[in-house]
Design a protein around this motif. Structure first.
Motif, PDB file in Angstrom:
ATOM      1  N   ASP A  61      -4.204  69.981   0.284  1.00  0.00           N
ATOM      2  CA  ASP A  61      -2.782  70.068   0.837  1.00  0.00           C
ATOM      3  C   ASP A  61      -2.993  70.283   2.436  1.00  0.00           C
ATOM      4  O   ASP A  61      -2.383  69.737   3.085  1.00  0.00           O
ATOM      5  N   ASN A  62      -4.143  71.026   2.883  1.00  0.00           N
ATOM      6  CA  ASN A  62      -4.385  71.023   4.526  1.00  0.00           C
ATOM      7  C   ASN A  62      -4.555  69.699   4.986  1.00  0.00           C
ATOM      8  O   ASN A  62      -4.000  69.248   6.024  1.00  0.00           O
ATOM      9  N   PHE A  63      -5.309  68.820   4.457  1.00  0.00           N
ATOM     10  CA  PHE A  63      -5.635  67.627   4.740  1.00  0.00           C
ATOM     11  C   PHE A  63      -4.315  66.688   4.986  1.00  0.00           C
ATOM     12  O   PHE A  63      -4.153  66.075   6.003  1.00  0.00           O
ATOM     13  N   LEU A  64      -3.546  66.795   3.951  1.00  0.00           N
ATOM     14  CA  LEU A  64      -2.546  66.207   3.607  1.00  0.00           C
ATOM     15  C   LEU A  64      -1.517  66.437   4.889  1.00  0.00           C
ATOM     16  O   LEU A  64      -0.640  65.734   5.474  1.00  0.00           O
ATOM     17  N   HIS A  65      -1.142  67.881   5.175  1.00  0.00           N
ATOM     18  CA  HIS A  65      -0.317  68.297   6.039  1.00  0.00           C
ATOM     19  C   HIS A  65      -1.064  67.806   7.613  1.00  0.00           C
ATOM     20  O   HIS A  65       0.115  67.446   8.517  1.00  0.00           O
ATOM     21  N   LEU A  66      -2.299  67.798   7.877  1.00  0.00           N
ATOM     22  CA  LEU A  66      -2.795  67.311   8.911  1.00  0.00           C
ATOM     23  C   LEU A  66      -2.435  66.074   9.340  1.00  0.00           C
ATOM     24  O   LEU A  66      -1.973  65.455  10.262  1.00  0.00           O
ATOM     25  N   PHE A  67      -2.875  65.133   8.021  1.00  0.00           N
ATOM     26  CA  PHE A  67      -2.709  63.598   8.133  1.00  0.00           C
ATOM     27  C   PHE A  67      -1.126  63.408   8.478  1.00  0.00           C
ATOM     28  O   PHE A  67      -0.862  62.476   9.523  1.00  0.00           O
ATOM     29  N   SER A  68      -0.108  63.917   7.663  1.00  0.00           N
ATOM     30  CA  SER A  68       1.203  63.740   7.791  1.00  0.00           C
ATOM     31  C   SER A  68       1.917  63.841   9.276  1.00  0.00           C
ATOM     32  O   SER A  68       2.539  63.328   9.810  1.00  0.00           O
ATOM     33  N   GLY A  69       1.341  65.156   9.549  1.00  0.00           N
ATOM     34  CA  GLY A  69       1.611  65.569  10.946  1.00  0.00           C
ATOM     35  C   GLY A  69       1.252  64.787  11.987  1.00  0.00           C
ATOM     36  O   GLY A  69       1.976  64.432  13.096  1.00  0.00           O
TER      37      GLY A  69
END
Length: 91
Positions: A61-69
């Motif tokens: 989830d943290n990687f997905l938030h970072l990538f999306s942001g």
């Protein structure tokens, strides 16, 4: 459970902004949503998102938030200006 509703609300806001706002307003909304996701990534890495079941550290989830942001902020601002996007909030 809370994160699913939050993601749906952000998606609805994003869709509403794309249909209703001007291009400068949409750019500002993209920067705000991208910043929100980057903040979620930082808070997730630090372990402050336990309430919404985001685990501390190297969680997907943290990687997905970072990538999306990062992608949202990048496409809303610098890439659009470098491309000569015309009506931007920076010009």
């Amino acid at each position: 459970m809370y994160s699913r509703g939050l993601h749906l609300a952000i998606g609805g806001l994003w869709l509403f902004g794309a249909l209703v706002l001007s291009s400068a307003g949409t750019e500002g909304l993209n920067l705000a949503i991208g910043g929100f996701y980057l903040l979620a990534a930082v808070l997730g890495y630090l372990g402050y998102l336990d309430l919404v079941n985001v685990k501390m550290g190297m969680d997907a989830d943290n990687f997905l938030h970072l990538f999306s942001g990062l992608l949202t902020v990048l496409f809303a601002g610098p890439l659009r200006v470098m491309r000569g996007g015309g009506d931007t909030a920076y010009a």
